[in-house]
Design a protein around this motif. Structure first.
Motif, PDB file in Angstrom:
ATOM      1  N   TRP A 229       0.840  -1.196   0.000  1.00  0.00           N
ATOM      2  CA  TRP A 229       0.000   0.000   0.000  1.00  0.00           C
ATOM      3  C   TRP A 229       0.874   1.244   0.000  1.00  0.00           C
ATOM      4  O   TRP A 229       0.641   2.191  -0.747  1.00  0.00           O
ATOM      5  N   PHE A 230       1.919   1.218   0.811  1.00  0.00           N
ATOM      6  CA  PHE A 230       2.795   2.377   0.962  1.00  0.00           C
ATOM      7  C   PHE A 230       3.494   2.745  -0.339  1.00  0.00           C
ATOM      8  O   PHE A 230       3.734   3.920  -0.622  1.00  0.00           O
ATOM      9  N   ASP A 232       2.412   1.886  -3.491  1.00  0.00           N
ATOM     10  CA  ASP A 232       1.526   1.780  -4.662  1.00  0.00           C
ATOM     11  C   ASP A 232       1.525   3.106  -5.434  1.00  0.00           C
ATOM     12  O   ASP A 232       0.998   4.110  -4.967  1.00  0.00           O
ATOM     13  N   LEU A 235      -1.558   5.241  -5.958  1.00  0.00           N
ATOM     14  CA  LEU A 235      -1.974   6.077  -4.831  1.00  0.00           C
ATOM     15  C   LEU A 235      -1.020   7.254  -4.626  1.00  0.00           C
ATOM     16  O   LEU A 235      -1.442   8.377  -4.347  1.00  0.00           O
ATOM     17  N   TYR A 249      -4.325  13.229   0.220  1.00  0.00           N
ATOM     18  CA  TYR A 249      -3.423  12.704   1.233  1.00  0.00           C
ATOM     19  C   TYR A 249      -3.177  11.222   1.000  1.00  0.00           C
ATOM     20  O   TYR A 249      -4.101  10.452   0.812  1.00  0.00           O
ATOM     21  N   HIS A 250      -1.918  10.830   1.008  1.00  0.00           N
ATOM     22  CA  HIS A 250      -1.593   9.400   0.979  1.00  0.00           C
ATOM     23  C   HIS A 250      -0.842   9.058   2.260  1.00  0.00           C
ATOM     24  O   HIS A 250      -1.325   8.334   3.098  1.00  0.00           O
TER      25      HIS A 250
END
Lengths: 395, 395
Positions: A229-230, A232, A235, A249-250
């Motif tokens: 996820w971090f 990706d 994103l 915001y990510h």
């Protein structure tokens, strides 16, 4: 336990990174933090993207600093481009090629390796054969500048072979970026990551990356979600996109480290990247002249030697760790040990970024000569620093 | 494009993070870089571990700062503890619970969710029922302090339920650590991650984590390699272990950010963590009194409200973005917007770390009152700052 503030000792960093950091960059780093969504911070992010375009010599839209060290930059390339069941050709001629294999396998993919001896560049014929024998491989991954050995491989030729096989290219430019030419667009590299603590002379902890439109397309058409996820990129681009106010915001960006990166990239642009390349070469030439005077050999052939990372063969009978310890304790100079297959066999002297100056070369040679003499090592000649000056002081 | 050095504007950070950073920490940050394997740096790393033990109130051996932001800290907990085919119970009462689900699923595992309304704490009865209905679940994951809503859940009780079900606990303490009690050992939490840019008032970009021995055991007995090389705790411990000289290189540590973390933890220890908790509570009480004067409501019930993160209901008819813009442009004060389901509905005022002072509360209230008056918002009363002082100035 009582703990007081930490004050680092005085050092001159001439290992494989981090390299010395200019006071301008340290001052930028220490400026007050502002919000990661502050309008003025967002303008600075846009400037960083522009500066990275210049540094990577690319117009790739997806060019940005990953908020973590080079190892995470490496991982960002693999997890975004590689899916379970894929196969990837990985060229191995040092530690970082091996790490790429780890990355491929942890994506649930198969690594097809092309192995070359450590200290030699990637063999183009072997690679071509491997590409032909594995037409379904998705990508060719390779290390442009192997930090563990000091070898530079022919990225343009490797990329051409990959293109002929209709494969993506994933390139490690951690040690090359800013020190020797990295031509993302000219070479048609699809994904590349680097680090900030080498020839960019910024703080460690950030990894500039760039992805071609072709790579973007592959990322958009994935069958599986990116496993991290971090990291990706789908994103991350929501935060780093150029839409200004619509940024989403990510994660919280490492604001101060990005101040520092901005400043180091401004300094590189002010110097001119071609001038930086020339500077790295010239200081290497000085170091080489000094080492030759002492009878010390670089393990890499001149044709593929990195000027910014010099692997020196430890003479027989010399306690290599003792020499490094003495360099550190008597002179405050850090030089690097060997890694992996070269552990105990080489010293690695980095002349990267702000550590690539006549001052660094001169002091390092004089100190090394002094330490080697003091421990009774047989030296071919003396005044290595003087030999270096003949080159360093030329206009 | 000509780019000059970046000088950040003057700000007072009162959003959901980053919070203001003390000059001691900024000065530590800007000290010259040294090598990540330098003997003196390694001594400092040991001190950081000790200080994190204090901060997390734990003796867990595997307690260290992950070299990336809190999102990566979250990911480090999931990728190390969760394997394909596992199921994990995830409590969702805000944005970060949802992110946990993303993490679980990207590990190839199944997330069993317990959903509570945003702005309320995790419902223990619902969680207990879910644990009983899913005895094979490996872990219970929850957010201690939801940054998106300002709610604190009862971590001790949640952990007790998980233990009764023989499940691991994974806790997000990004916003709680240093601001309200986080008692890792007392509560028997197995894995916890935090961030540096909230109540620790350090630069964003680092994530302190801690794993219990039970969690370590699970990591050691995994069937699959950890899918992230960068976040593989088996490898990271080789660098952060206390064996001193035998430390092995994994990635280049973010040296300067760790100087800053060290300093911020020294400051926290000097203050005393219990005193820090009290300070956060007192400044919250002052803010609350001021908000009540103005007739502004906090969305979270007092029984589970985070003192360090205050979600305020935007009064009907008020342009919430305009108020934030005016706070920033007229006073240099950053307050936060709503996230996810609360976007456009709340402001989030952070009183975290160095941003939790009477000075911050007073100026923020006075500025907010001024801006709201100026745009014609109906206010219940006036002199919110004065109301706050009555609490803030008490001994």
């Amino acid at each position: 336990m009582t703990v007081s503030s930490f004050n680092p000792p005085s050092r001159m960093l001439m290992g494989p990174g981090p390299s010395d950091i200019h006071s301008r960059v340290l001052q930028a780093l220490g400026r007050p933090v502002i919000g990661h969504l502050d309008p003025e911070f967002i303008l600075m992010m846009d400037e960083i993207k522009g500066l990275l375009h210049y540094t990577f010599q690319t117009t790739n839209q997806m060019t940005l600093p990953v908020s973590a060290p080079g190892s995470a930059g490496m991982e960002s390339c693999f997890v975004n481009l590689v899916e379970p069941g894929d196969s990837v050709i990985v060229c191995i001629n040092g530690v970082f090629g091996m790490r790429m294999v780890e990355n491929v396998e942890r994506c649930g993919a198969t690594a097809i390796t092309v192995n070359d001896e450590w200290g030699t560049p990637i063999d183009l014929n072997k690679l071509e054969d491997t590409i032909k024998a594995n037409p379904d491989a998705k990508a060719v991954a390779f290390v442009h500048a192997e930090t563990s050995t000091g070898v530079q491989s022919d990225a343009a030729a490797i990329s051409k072979l990959a293109q002929a096989g209709d494969m993506l290219t994933i390139m490690d430019a951690v040690t090359s970026l800013g020190g020797t030419p990295v031509m993302i667009d000219e070479w048609k590299i699809d994904a590349c990551y680097s680090g900030t603590q080498k020839c960019l002379s910024c703080v460690p902890g950030i990894s500039p990356v760039t992805f071609s439109d072709r790579a973007l397309d592959v990322i958009r058409k994935r069958n599986h979600k990116v496993q991290s996820w971090f990291l990706d990129m789908n994103l991350i681009m929501g935060y780093w996109s150029s839409e200004g106010a619509t940024r989403s915001y990510h994660h919280t960006a490492p604001v101060n480290a990005l101040y520092a990166l901005h400043e180091s990239l401004v300094m590189l642009k002010d110097e001119g990247i071609e001038n930086a390349w020339k500077r790295h070469q010239k200081n290497h030439n000085g170091l080489k002249a000094g080492l030759e005077t002492l009878g010390l050999d670089l393990i890499v052939d001149e044709s593929c030697r990195l000027p910014q990372l010099n692997a020196i063969k430890v003479p027989e009978g010399i306690d290599e760790a003792l020499v490094r310890r003495r360099m550190l304790s008597d002179f405050g100079i850090e030089i690097g040990a060997g890694l992996g297959a070269l552990a105990g066999k080489v010293w690695r002297i980095g002349l990267m970024g702000q550590s690539s100056t006549p001052r660094h070369v001169t002091l390092c040679l004089a100190a090394l000569e002094g330490v080697l003499s003091d421990i009774g090592a047989p030296l071919k000649g003396n005044d290595a620093a003087g030999a270096a000056q003949k080159i360093l002081l030329q206009a």
